[in-house]
Design a protein around this motif. Sequence first.
Motif, PDB file in Angstrom:
ATOM      1  N   LYS A 104       0.838  -1.202   0.000  1.00  0.00           N
ATOM      2  CA  LYS A 104       0.000   0.000   0.000  1.00  0.00           C
ATOM      3  C   LYS A 104       0.878   1.259   0.000  1.00  0.00           C
ATOM      4  O   LYS A 104       0.675   2.177  -0.781  1.00  0.00           O
ATOM      5  CB  LYS A 104      -0.905  -0.018   1.230  1.00  0.00           C
ATOM      6  N   MET A 105       1.884   1.280   0.875  1.00  0.00           N
ATOM      7  CA  MET A 105       2.760   2.439   0.986  1.00  0.00           C
ATOM      8  C   MET A 105       3.579   2.632  -0.297  1.00  0.00           C
ATOM      9  O   MET A 105       3.683   3.744  -0.811  1.00  0.00           O
ATOM     10  CB  MET A 105       3.699   2.281   2.180  1.00  0.00           C
ATOM     11  N   PHE A 106       4.144   1.538  -0.820  1.00  0.00           N
ATOM     12  CA  PHE A 106       4.961   1.634  -2.028  1.00  0.00           C
ATOM     13  C   PHE A 106       4.145   2.177  -3.199  1.00  0.00           C
ATOM     14  O   PHE A 106       4.574   3.102  -3.896  1.00  0.00           O
ATOM     15  CB  PHE A 106       5.565   0.277  -2.404  1.00  0.00           C
ATOM     16  N   THR A 107       2.976   1.600  -3.443  1.00  0.00           N
ATOM     17  CA  THR A 107       2.195   2.016  -4.611  1.00  0.00           C
ATOM     18  C   THR A 107       1.690   3.452  -4.468  1.00  0.00           C
ATOM     19  O   THR A 107       1.640   4.190  -5.448  1.00  0.00           O
ATOM     20  CB  THR A 107       1.022   1.053  -4.890  1.00  0.00           C
ATOM     21  N   LYS A 108       1.355   3.841  -3.256  1.00  0.00           N
ATOM     22  CA  LYS A 108       0.914   5.222  -3.036  1.00  0.00           C
ATOM     23  C   LYS A 108       2.063   6.191  -3.312  1.00  0.00           C
ATOM     24  O   LYS A 108       1.898   7.199  -3.991  1.00  0.00           O
ATOM     25  CB  LYS A 108       0.406   5.404  -1.612  1.00  0.00           C
ATOM     26  N   HIS A 109       3.248   5.873  -2.803  1.00  0.00           N
ATOM     27  CA  HIS A 109       4.409   6.739  -3.030  1.00  0.00           C
ATOM     28  C   HIS A 109       4.811   6.760  -4.506  1.00  0.00           C
ATOM     29  O   HIS A 109       5.209   7.810  -5.026  1.00  0.00           O
ATOM     30  CB  HIS A 109       5.585   6.294  -2.172  1.00  0.00           C
ATOM     31  N   TYR A 110       4.711   5.621  -5.171  1.00  0.00           N
ATOM     32  CA  TYR A 110       5.046   5.564  -6.592  1.00  0.00           C
ATOM     33  C   TYR A 110       4.090   6.454  -7.396  1.00  0.00           C
ATOM     34  O   TYR A 110       4.524   7.211  -8.278  1.00  0.00           O
ATOM     35  CB  TYR A 110       5.025   4.123  -7.104  1.00  0.00           C
ATOM     36  N   ALA A 111       2.800   6.397  -7.081  1.00  0.00           N
ATOM     37  CA  ALA A 111       1.818   7.246  -7.763  1.00  0.00           C
ATOM     38  C   ALA A 111       2.128   8.723  -7.530  1.00  0.00           C
ATOM     39  O   ALA A 111       2.063   9.533  -8.464  1.00  0.00           O
ATOM     40  CB  ALA A 111       0.411   6.912  -7.280  1.00  0.00           C
ATOM     41  N   GLU A 112       2.483   9.067  -6.304  1.00  0.00           N
ATOM     42  CA  GLU A 112       2.824  10.460  -5.989  1.00  0.00           C
ATOM     43  C   GLU A 112       4.068  10.903  -6.758  1.00  0.00           C
ATOM     44  O   GLU A 112       4.132  12.030  -7.252  1.00  0.00           O
ATOM     45  CB  GLU A 112       3.050  10.622  -4.484  1.00  0.00           C
ATOM     46  N   THR A 113       5.043  10.021  -6.864  1.00  0.00           N
ATOM     47  CA  THR A 113       6.268  10.337  -7.600  1.00  0.00           C
ATOM     48  C   THR A 113       5.966  10.568  -9.070  1.00  0.00           C
ATOM     49  O   THR A 113       6.474  11.521  -9.684  1.00  0.00           O
ATOM     50  CB  THR A 113       7.311   9.210  -7.429  1.00  0.00           C
ATOM     51  N   ILE A 114       5.149   9.701  -9.659  1.00  0.00           N
ATOM     52  CA  ILE A 114       4.774   9.871 -11.067  1.00  0.00           C
ATOM     53  C   ILE A 114       4.118  11.235 -11.268  1.00  0.00           C
ATOM     54  O   ILE A 114       4.488  11.987 -12.166  1.00  0.00           O
ATOM     55  CB  ILE A 114       3.817   8.749 -11.533  1.00  0.00           C
ATOM     56  N   LYS A 115       3.166  11.552 -10.417  1.00  0.00           N
ATOM     57  CA  LYS A 115       2.442  12.817 -10.575  1.00  0.00           C
ATOM     58  C   LYS A 115       3.361  14.018 -10.357  1.00  0.00           C
ATOM     59  O   LYS A 115       3.244  15.029 -11.044  1.00  0.00           O
ATOM     60  CB  LYS A 115       1.253  12.871  -9.628  1.00  0.00           C
ATOM     61  N   HIS A 116       4.284  13.895  -9.437  1.00  0.00           N
ATOM     62  CA  HIS A 116       5.185  15.023  -9.141  1.00  0.00           C
ATOM     63  C   HIS A 116       6.283  15.178 -10.190  1.00  0.00           C
ATOM     64  O   HIS A 116       6.589  16.284 -10.621  1.00  0.00           O
ATOM     65  CB  HIS A 116       5.806  14.841  -7.754  1.00  0.00           C
ATOM     66  N   GLU A 117       6.889  14.070 -10.592  1.00  0.00           N
ATOM     67  CA  GLU A 117       8.062  14.127 -11.460  1.00  0.00           C
ATOM     68  C   GLU A 117       7.744  14.100 -12.953  1.00  0.00           C
ATOM     69  O   GLU A 117       8.543  14.569 -13.745  1.00  0.00           O
ATOM     70  CB  GLU A 117       9.018  12.969 -11.140  1.00  0.00           C
ATOM     71  N   ILE A 118       6.617  13.519 -13.332  1.00  0.00           N
ATOM     72  CA  ILE A 118       6.323  13.380 -14.762  1.00  0.00           C
ATOM     73  C   ILE A 118       5.115  14.219 -15.157  1.00  0.00           C
ATOM     74  O   ILE A 118       5.212  15.075 -16.026  1.00  0.00           O
ATOM     75  CB  ILE A 118       6.090  11.901 -15.151  1.00  0.00           C
ATOM     76  N   VAL A 119       3.994  14.019 -14.498  1.00  0.00           N
ATOM     77  CA  VAL A 119       2.746  14.657 -14.910  1.00  0.00           C
ATOM     78  C   VAL A 119       2.777  16.165 -14.652  1.00  0.00           C
ATOM     79  O   VAL A 119       2.518  16.949 -15.542  1.00  0.00           O
ATOM     80  CB  VAL A 119       1.543  14.011 -14.194  1.00  0.00           C
ATOM     81  N   VAL A 120       3.134  16.599 -13.454  1.00  0.00           N
ATOM     82  CA  VAL A 120       3.119  18.022 -13.110  1.00  0.00           C
ATOM     83  C   VAL A 120       4.097  18.800 -13.986  1.00  0.00           C
ATOM     84  O   VAL A 120       3.789  19.876 -14.462  1.00  0.00           O
ATOM     85  CB  VAL A 120       3.454  18.233 -11.609  1.00  0.00           C
ATOM     86  N   GLU A 121       5.253  18.206 -14.220  1.00  0.00           N
ATOM     87  CA  GLU A 121       6.279  18.853 -15.038  1.00  0.00           C
ATOM     88  C   GLU A 121       5.729  19.210 -16.420  1.00  0.00           C
ATOM     89  O   GLU A 121       5.939  20.286 -16.930  1.00  0.00           O
ATOM     90  CB  GLU A 121       7.466  17.896 -15.161  1.00  0.00           C
ATOM     91  N   ILE A 122       4.977  18.303 -17.022  1.00  0.00           N
ATOM     92  CA  ILE A 122       4.408  18.550 -18.353  1.00  0.00           C
ATOM     93  C   ILE A 122       3.331  19.614 -18.282  1.00  0.00           C
ATOM     94  O   ILE A 122       3.245  20.491 -19.124  1.00  0.00           O
ATOM     95  CB  ILE A 122       3.864  17.237 -18.960  1.00  0.00           C
TER      96      ILE A 122
END
Length: 127
Positions: A104-122
Motif C-alpha cells: 500500500k505504501m509503495f504504490t501510493k508513493h510511486y503514484a505520488e512520484t509519477i504525478k510530481h516528477e512526470i505529470v506536473v512537469e508537463i
Amino acid sequence: NYHVLRELSCDESQIDIVIEAEGEFIIGIENKIDAEEGDMQTEREWRDLQRRKKSMSIQREVTALFLTPGGTSPLSKFFKPISWHIIANVFEAFADEAKSGMVKMFTKHYAETIKHEIVVEIEEDKT
C-alpha cells in the motif's frame, strides 16, 4: 504464465516493454518521457509485434500502447495513446485496495512520484 521483457530487440525495432503469454496475448508498450517518437518507430514496432504474435501462436489482437506524460498520439494508428497520469491513478486505486501495508505504501508513493516528477512537469510546460 506470462513474461515481462524490457528493451526487447526485434527485427526492425527495440520495444521498451513487452508483456506476453505464449498462445494467449501480447502487449507492447513504447514509453516516451523526454524524447520524441523516432522515424516511423511505432510503425516498425507494430510490424515486429505482429511477427512475434505469429511466432507465439496468438489468436487475439496485439495491444500496443504509447505511454507519454500527456497522452500524446503516436504516428501509428495501431498504438493507443495513454498518459502517465492514468498510470498514477491506477497505482493510487491499487494502493487503496492493497492488503499489505508495505505494498500500500509503495504504490501510493510511486503514484505520488509519477504525478510530481512526470505529470506536473508537463502541465507546467503548457503554461
